[in-house]
Design an enzyme around this catalytic site. Structure first.
Site, PDB file in Angstrom:
ATOM      1  N   CYS A 128       0.784  -1.236   0.000  1.00 42.79           N
ATOM      2  CA  CYS A 128       0.000   0.000   0.000  1.00 42.79           C
ATOM      3  C   CYS A 128       0.818   1.290   0.000  1.00 42.79           C
ATOM      4  CB  CYS A 128      -1.031   0.004   1.126  1.00 42.79           C
ATOM      5  SG  CYS A 128      -0.722  -1.055   2.498  1.00 42.79           S
ATOM      6  N   ARG A 149       7.763 -10.742   5.529  1.00 49.24           N
ATOM      7  CA  ARG A 149       7.655 -10.534   6.980  1.00 49.24           C
ATOM      8  C   ARG A 149       8.374 -11.677   7.678  1.00 49.24           C
ATOM      9  NH1 ARG A 149       1.209  -9.229   6.966  1.00 49.24           N
ATOM     10  NH2 ARG A 149       1.300  -7.638   5.344  1.00 49.24           N
ATOM     11  N   GLN A 208       0.670 -11.002  -2.569  1.00 53.16           N
ATOM     12  CA  GLN A 208      -0.709 -10.582  -2.324  1.00 53.16           C
ATOM     13  C   GLN A 208      -1.362 -10.132  -3.628  1.00 53.16           C
ATOM     14  OE1 GLN A 208       0.139  -7.544   0.731  1.00 53.16           O
ATOM     15  NE2 GLN A 208      -1.033  -8.795   2.149  1.00 53.16           N
ATOM     16  N   ASP A 217      -3.068  -7.700  -4.337  1.00 57.65           N
ATOM     17  CA  ASP A 217      -3.400  -6.427  -3.715  1.00 57.65           C
ATOM     18  C   ASP A 217      -4.019  -5.457  -4.708  1.00 57.65           C
ATOM     19  OD1 ASP A 217      -3.306  -5.536  -1.153  1.00 57.65           O
ATOM     20  OD2 ASP A 217      -1.135  -5.388  -1.049  1.00 57.65           O
ATOM     21  N   HIS A 254      -5.698  -1.206  -4.529  1.00 59.89           N
ATOM     22  CA  HIS A 254      -6.067  -0.046  -3.719  1.00 59.89           C
ATOM     23  C   HIS A 254      -6.892   0.900  -4.563  1.00 59.89           C
ATOM     24  CE1 HIS A 254      -2.539  -1.760  -1.682  1.00 59.89           C
ATOM     25  NE2 HIS A 254      -3.255  -1.474  -0.618  1.00 59.89           N
ATOM     26  N   LYS A 261     -12.162  -3.477   8.791  1.00 59.57           N
ATOM     27  CA  LYS A 261     -12.118  -4.329   7.598  1.00 59.57           C
ATOM     28  C   LYS A 261     -13.297  -5.296   7.574  1.00 59.57           C
ATOM     29  CE  LYS A 261      -8.854  -7.488   9.859  1.00 59.57           C
ATOM     30  NZ  LYS A 261      -7.693  -8.365   9.683  1.00 59.57           N
ATOM     31  N   HIS A 292      -8.494  -0.857   0.673  1.00 59.57           N
ATOM     32  CA  HIS A 292      -7.544  -1.953   0.463  1.00 59.57           C
ATOM     33  C   HIS A 292      -8.368  -3.208   0.164  1.00 59.57           C
ATOM     34  CE1 HIS A 292      -4.223   0.175   2.801  1.00 59.57           C
ATOM     35  NE2 HIS A 292      -5.306   0.854   3.141  1.00 59.57           N
TER      36      HIS A 292
END
Length: 648
Positions: free
Chosen positions: A337, A366, A384, A386, A388, A472, A518
């Protein structure tokens, strides 16, 4: 008289001192026979606890999670009593209920427990249970509690009691057994009809490796033997479906100590599977107005300080990468993000340009502890899906609902039909866990709740489960074995746009801050594929299978025809391979079944003569001799039934 309010909002009056079980019997004797636990004004109580004030009462049966928790916590007491009787001198520490069971950590001294001892422990537990001993709570002074465990020489209970306030200490008694306990039990031991000791393991006292290692005895229990049998059968099926086992058998992925723990390596078939999933989502995203972007695997430390990710992940993640330049530090990307915020910031925007929808299959890193790594479900590097969305306030509701539609399309195409939506909100008692203004959080939470209601989703609200930057909507999916997984997430964020000073020019010619959504329907490719493997047992929808068919030649004489069939299948866009090994056709069929090919095509003398193929489906259904054209129609029909076009 006191007033008791039930979950249906009905109010009943009783004399002070009435118990939860009395109320259950007043509702129905049949219902009362199934009640095993209760909550009063939000606090877990015993069903025999006298109620002396007005309040809200919830009664639980085995069908409720709270009922199962009480059942298994009570079972851990029975386990502890059994261990005391079978292993004289054992010292008890703690014994909580856990998902699908319970455990008790004990100091056995010089004694040991192995798998051969499980049966005698189970028999002793059932012997105790059959006594139908009531669970009874009583308050104990700190001095008396310390005296009891000093006499027993139990340093573990003493340490627990030292940290408790006088007046808050309670013991639970049943039969001849007493344990330090906060409460939350079933009425009596007789309700426990089936038990199973699952395993033993080492566990450091209080999870500290500097402390003594205790023996942790894991068990599970049920109110019916039939339910235990079904549970054990489910476990056996889960072992067969373990994604680590299937991933190896199907040649999808592997791990290497040289590469590093938690860093999966995708083999050709697995890489092709990932690619098909990506293309599936990219196609739907394109229809929904998303644009693909790409960002690097690293970023300057300051980027993640600005976003708040460094404060959240920095200490427990991969350490900064120092460059030859003085004071220059980079981090492996923990989230996509912040990069997308900077992509948005690269151009000025007008309200007429919004919404802007950026999507990326971005790999993030991570540092998960080695003990927490598990196949593909818990890794250190993962990709991911992902995206946005940057939108105006009046676009938020529609955009959020559109994302819900996309998530539901993904689930439907991949066979995930049983799910619950979970709205995750802040924990109002721990505001320090979150970033951003109170007013922005309220707006974001209301937006999610409104969209969820408007889409008619079956949902629950979980307080305290929000991300650190915003609330979320998570989708809790049940797989074919009834296990629940979190798949797909949508988050509303007012905070990152503020931190990155994101703006657009409004119709008033003033600069305004966009709202950020997100969104990740898969969550991560690694975890999603692991769950999909276990859900399907490796029998993916046909449109996703690495190979949709395998061609088996009866003997070497028909290899040329086998090759011709393979080419014809390729011409009609059916993914297939040929097995022309000099093996018996029976062996080839068995191996094709194990490798889960959806269709097995057999060619020999008759097929070559008639220019046909003999087809059988995975599982044994014989479709007989048909032409390639007929087979193509069968495959395409199956694809059409499982993969509908996205109408976003």
């Amino acid at each position: 008289m006191i007033k008791i309010t039930l979950p249906d909002s009905s109010v009943r009056e009783y004399n002070s001192g009435v118990t939860a079980m009395d109320v259950a019997k007043d509702i129905s004797e049949g219902f009362a026979r199934n009640v095993i636990s209760a909550k009063f004004n939000g606090t877990t109580i015993e069903t025999a606890t006298p109620l002396t004030t007005d309040g809200n009462l919830v009664l639980f049966t085995w069908k409720d999670d709270e009922g199962k928790t009480a059942f298994r916590h009570s079972s851990s007491h029975v386990l502890a009593q059994a261990l005391e009787q079978l292993y004289p001198g054992v010292k008890l520490s703690i014994g909580p209920a856990i998902e699908n069971g319970f455990y008790y950590d004990v100091d056995l001294g010089d004694q040991t427990i192995s798998e051969k001892d499980f049966k005698k422990i189970e028999d002793k537990m059932l012997e105790i249970a059959r006594g139908k001993h009531d669970f009874k709570m009583r308050s104990v002074s700190k001095a008396d509690a310390l005296h009891k465990y000093k006499e027993e020489g139990n340093e573990y209970k003493l340490e627990l009691i030292e940290n408790l306030e006088d007046g808050t200490i309670t013991f639970c008694d049943h039969d001849t057994f007493t344990d330090l306990c906060r409460g939350g039990h079933i009425p009596n031991t007789g309700i426990i009809k089936a038990v199973k000791i699952m395993s033993v393991a080492g566990a450091y006292w209080r999870g500290d490796e500097n402390n003594k290692q205790l023996t942790r005895v894991y068990g599970t229990s049920f109110p019916k033997q039939k339910e235990l049998k079904e549970y054990l059968e489910l476990l056996e099926e889960a072992k067969k479906r373990d994604h680590r086992k299937l991933g190896k058998e199907l040649g999808l992925f592997t791990f290497s100590q040289r590469v590093g723990q938690g860093l999966p390596l995708w083999l050709p078939k697995g890489a092709a599977l990932r690619e098909r999933l990506e293309q599936f989502l990219k196609k739907a995203q394109k229809k929904a107005g998303y644009e693909m972007v790409a960002s690097p695997h690293i970023g300057q430390k300051e980027l993640y300080v600005t976003s708040g990710h460094y404060a959240k992940y920095g200490e427990d993640s991969f350490q900064p990468i120092n460059t030859p330049a003085e004071g220059e530090e980079f981090l492996l990307k923990p989230m996509n993000c912040p990069h997308h915020c900077e992509i948005y910031n690269s151009s000025p925007w007008s309200y007429k340009d919004l919404p802007i929808r950026y999507a990326e299959f971005g790999t993030v890193y991570r540092y998960e502890q080695s003990g927490e790594l598990h196949g593909l479900t818990r890794v250190r590097g993962f990709t991911q899906d992902d995206a946005h969305i940057f939108c105006t306030p009046d676009q938020l509701d529609e955009e959020f609902k559109n994302v819900i539609d996309l998530v539901l399309y993904v689930f439907g195409s991949l066979g995930f039909e049983n799910f619950t939506a979970q709205v995750s909100l802040r924990d109002p008692e721990n505001p320090d866990k979150y970033i951003g203004k109170e007013e922005n959080w309220e707006k974001a939470e209301n937006a999610i709740l409104n969209a969820t209601k408007e889409k008619g989703l079956n949902y629950v609200v979980e307080t305290g489960e929000a991300a650190f930057y915003g609330p979320k909507l998570d989708f809790m999916v049940k797989d074919a074995l009834g296990r629940s997984w979190q798949l797909g997430t949508i988050q509303v964020d007012y905070n990152l746009p503020e931190r990155f000073d994101l703006t657009y020019k409004g119709s008033d010619n003033e600069l305004h801050q966009p709202i950020m959504i997100h969104r990740a329907p898969f969550g991560s490719m690694e975890r999603f594929i692991a769950i999909l493997l276990e859900h399907t047992g490796g029998n993916f929808p046909i449109w996703l299978m690495p190979e949709q068919a395998i061609v088996l030649s009866i003997s070497e004489k028909y290899e040329k025809y086998s090759e011709k069939v393979l080419n014809l299948l390729e011409n009609v866009e059916i993914r297939a391979l040929a097995d022309d090994r000099n093996e018996t056709i029976g062996k080839k069929i068995r191996e094709a079944e194990i490798n889960k090919f959806p269709y097995i095509i057999i060619v020999g003398e008759q097929e070559e003569k008639d220019q046909t193929i003999s087809v059988r489906k995975h599982g044994g259904e014989d479709l007989g001799a048909i032409t390639i054209e007929e087979f193509s129609k069968i495959v395409n029909k199956e694809i059409e039934n499982t993969l509908k076009p996205f109408n976003g």
